[in-house]
Design an enzyme around this catalytic site. Structure first.
Site, PDB file in Angstrom:
ATOM      1  N   ASN A 134       0.817  -1.201   0.000  1.00 21.36           N
ATOM      2  CA  ASN A 134       0.000   0.000   0.000  1.00 21.36           C
ATOM      3  C   ASN A 134       0.855   1.256   0.000  1.00 21.36           C
ATOM      4  O   ASN A 134       1.891   1.317   0.665  1.00 21.36           O
ATOM      5  CB  ASN A 134      -0.927  -0.003   1.216  1.00 21.36           C
ATOM      6  CG  ASN A 134      -2.034   1.001   1.075  1.00 21.36           C
ATOM      7  OD1 ASN A 134      -1.827   2.190   1.265  1.00 21.36           O
ATOM      8  ND2 ASN A 134      -3.219   0.532   0.725  1.00 21.36           N
TER       9      ASN A 134
ATOM     10  N   GLN B 168     -13.710  -1.018  -0.503  1.00 21.48           N
ATOM     11  CA  GLN B 168     -14.488   0.207  -0.666  1.00 21.48           C
ATOM     12  C   GLN B 168     -15.020   0.156  -2.096  1.00 21.48           C
ATOM     13  O   GLN B 168     -14.270   0.342  -3.043  1.00 21.48           O
ATOM     14  CB  GLN B 168     -13.600   1.421  -0.417  1.00 21.48           C
ATOM     15  CG  GLN B 168     -13.103   1.472   1.035  1.00 21.48           C
ATOM     16  CD  GLN B 168     -11.874   2.333   1.169  1.00 21.48           C
ATOM     17  OE1 GLN B 168     -10.862   2.077   0.540  1.00 21.48           O
ATOM     18  NE2 GLN B 168     -11.958   3.359   2.000  1.00 21.48           N
TER      19      GLN B 168
ATOM     20  N   GLY C 201     -15.812   5.437  -0.278  1.00 22.31           N
ATOM     21  CA  GLY C 201     -14.432   5.827   0.001  1.00 22.31           C
ATOM     22  C   GLY C 201     -13.420   5.322  -1.007  1.00 22.31           C
ATOM     23  O   GLY C 201     -12.217   5.545  -0.849  1.00 22.31           O
ATOM     24  N   GLN C 202     -13.868   4.651  -2.060  1.00 24.07           N
ATOM     25  CA  GLN C 202     -12.948   4.136  -3.076  1.00 24.07           C
ATOM     26  C   GLN C 202     -12.338   5.315  -3.834  1.00 24.07           C
ATOM     27  O   GLN C 202     -13.048   6.126  -4.414  1.00 24.07           O
ATOM     28  CB  GLN C 202     -13.705   3.214  -4.034  1.00 24.07           C
ATOM     29  CG  GLN C 202     -12.834   2.580  -5.101  1.00 24.07           C
ATOM     30  CD  GLN C 202     -13.671   1.746  -6.077  1.00 24.07           C
ATOM     31  OE1 GLN C 202     -14.827   2.048  -6.338  1.00 24.07           O
ATOM     32  NE2 GLN C 202     -13.068   0.697  -6.606  1.00 24.07           N
ATOM     33  N   THR C 203     -11.001   5.425  -3.809  1.00 24.01           N
ATOM     34  CA  THR C 203     -10.326   6.535  -4.488  1.00 24.01           C
ATOM     35  C   THR C 203      -9.718   6.127  -5.816  1.00 24.01           C
ATOM     36  O   THR C 203      -9.390   6.974  -6.634  1.00 24.01           O
ATOM     37  CB  THR C 203      -9.217   7.134  -3.593  1.00 24.01           C
ATOM     38  OG1 THR C 203      -8.298   6.100  -3.239  1.00 24.01           O
ATOM     39  CG2 THR C 203      -9.815   7.758  -2.337  1.00 24.01           C
ATOM     40  N   VAL C 204      -9.545   4.829  -6.030  1.00 17.51           N
ATOM     41  CA  VAL C 204      -9.026   4.306  -7.295  1.00 17.51           C
ATOM     42  C   VAL C 204     -10.106   3.409  -7.874  1.00 17.51           C
ATOM     43  O   VAL C 204     -10.502   2.434  -7.242  1.00 17.51           O
ATOM     44  CB  VAL C 204      -7.721   3.492  -7.054  1.00 17.51           C
ATOM     45  CG1 VAL C 204      -7.224   2.882  -8.353  1.00 17.51           C
ATOM     46  CG2 VAL C 204      -6.658   4.353  -6.404  1.00 17.51           C
TER      47      VAL C 204
ATOM     48  N   HIS D  75     -10.719   0.756  -9.367  1.00 13.83           N
ATOM     49  CA  HIS D  75     -10.259  -0.580  -9.729  1.00 13.83           C
ATOM     50  C   HIS D  75     -10.467  -1.448  -8.491  1.00 13.83           C
ATOM     51  O   HIS D  75      -9.936  -1.129  -7.424  1.00 13.83           O
ATOM     52  CB  HIS D  75      -8.774  -0.535 -10.118  1.00 13.83           C
ATOM     53  CG  HIS D  75      -8.247  -1.815 -10.660  1.00 13.83           C
ATOM     54  ND1 HIS D  75      -7.081  -1.870 -11.381  1.00 13.83           N
ATOM     55  CD2 HIS D  75      -8.689  -3.089 -10.596  1.00 13.83           C
ATOM     56  CE1 HIS D  75      -6.833  -3.122 -11.729  1.00 13.83           C
ATOM     57  NE2 HIS D  75      -7.803  -3.880 -11.262  1.00 13.83           N
TER      58      HIS D  75
ATOM     59  N   HIS E 175     -10.261  -3.653  -5.470  1.00 12.80           N
ATOM     60  CA  HIS E 175      -9.135  -4.140  -4.685  1.00 12.80           C
ATOM     61  C   HIS E 175      -9.579  -4.423  -3.255  1.00 12.80           C
ATOM     62  O   HIS E 175     -10.510  -3.794  -2.753  1.00 12.80           O
ATOM     63  CB  HIS E 175      -7.955  -3.160  -4.697  1.00 12.80           C
ATOM     64  CG  HIS E 175      -8.289  -1.786  -4.218  1.00 12.80           C
ATOM     65  ND1 HIS E 175      -8.952  -0.863  -5.001  1.00 12.80           N
ATOM     66  CD2 HIS E 175      -8.049  -1.176  -3.042  1.00 12.80           C
ATOM     67  CE1 HIS E 175      -9.093   0.265  -4.328  1.00 12.80           C
ATOM     68  NE2 HIS E 175      -8.565   0.099  -3.116  1.00 12.80           N
TER      69      HIS E 175
ATOM     70  N   HIS F 160      -8.246  -4.533   0.584  1.00  8.27           N
ATOM     71  CA  HIS F 160      -7.207  -4.176   1.544  1.00  8.27           C
ATOM     72  C   HIS F 160      -7.073  -5.343   2.513  1.00  8.27           C
ATOM     73  O   HIS F 160      -8.073  -5.846   3.032  1.00  8.27           O
ATOM     74  CB  HIS F 160      -7.614  -2.940   2.363  1.00  8.27           C
ATOM     75  CG  HIS F 160      -7.678  -1.686   1.572  1.00  8.27           C
ATOM     76  ND1 HIS F 160      -6.646  -0.780   1.544  1.00  8.27           N
ATOM     77  CD2 HIS F 160      -8.665  -1.172   0.799  1.00  8.27           C
ATOM     78  CE1 HIS F 160      -6.995   0.238   0.781  1.00  8.27           C
ATOM     79  NE2 HIS F 160      -8.216   0.025   0.308  1.00  8.27           N
TER      80      HIS F 160
END
Length: 138
Positions: A3, A59, A65-68, A70, A72, A74
């Protein structure tokens, strides 16, 4: 993947091979592969970082809250007391403000790492996974 702004030591991401913005965009095979790899990776992370538990978080969409965009997962190796209130880990995932603090044992700001730092950690962790993943490690 390691990360960029880890919350706890060993904070990694498992990413779908095909770029898909949302979990519902994955087909059943891709979804199965994503979770199979997440389970295999988590077992090694937990052992390597001497964790007592794991947090898995997705997310799914910007409102979550997903900022990208794609898909994924965590994976965070966890220990008792790493956060004063356990569910603050989810608040930490949503933070973009780097002046906020991280887990109680870190006592420093959650700062982005350089590409070099991330590559070093990824190389060190790669050997944990080479013989156990169903797909080649790239």
């Amino acid at each position: 993947m390691v990360n960029h702004k880890p919350i706890v030591p060993g904070h990694c991401l498992v990413v779908s091979r095909r770029v898909a913005a949302r979990v519902s965009d994955l087909n059943p095979s891709e979804l199965s592969d994503l979770w199979t790899v997440a389970c295999l990776v988590s077992k090694h992370l937990e052992r390597h970082f001497k964790a007592e538990a794991l947090t898995f978080a997705i997310q799914d969409g910007s409102a979550a809250g997903q900022t990208v965009p794609h898909v994924h997962i965590h994976i965070l190796p966890r220990r008792n007391g790493d956060f004063e209130v356990n569910d603050l880990v989810y608040e930490e995932l949503n933070k973009e403000d780097l002046s906020r603090t991280v887990p109680v044992d870190a006592k420093k700001n959650r700062e982005p790492r350089s590409s070099h730092e991330m590559a070093e950690e990824a190389s060190a962790l790669r050997i944990l996974f080479e013989d156990s993943l169903p797909i080649p490690v790239e």
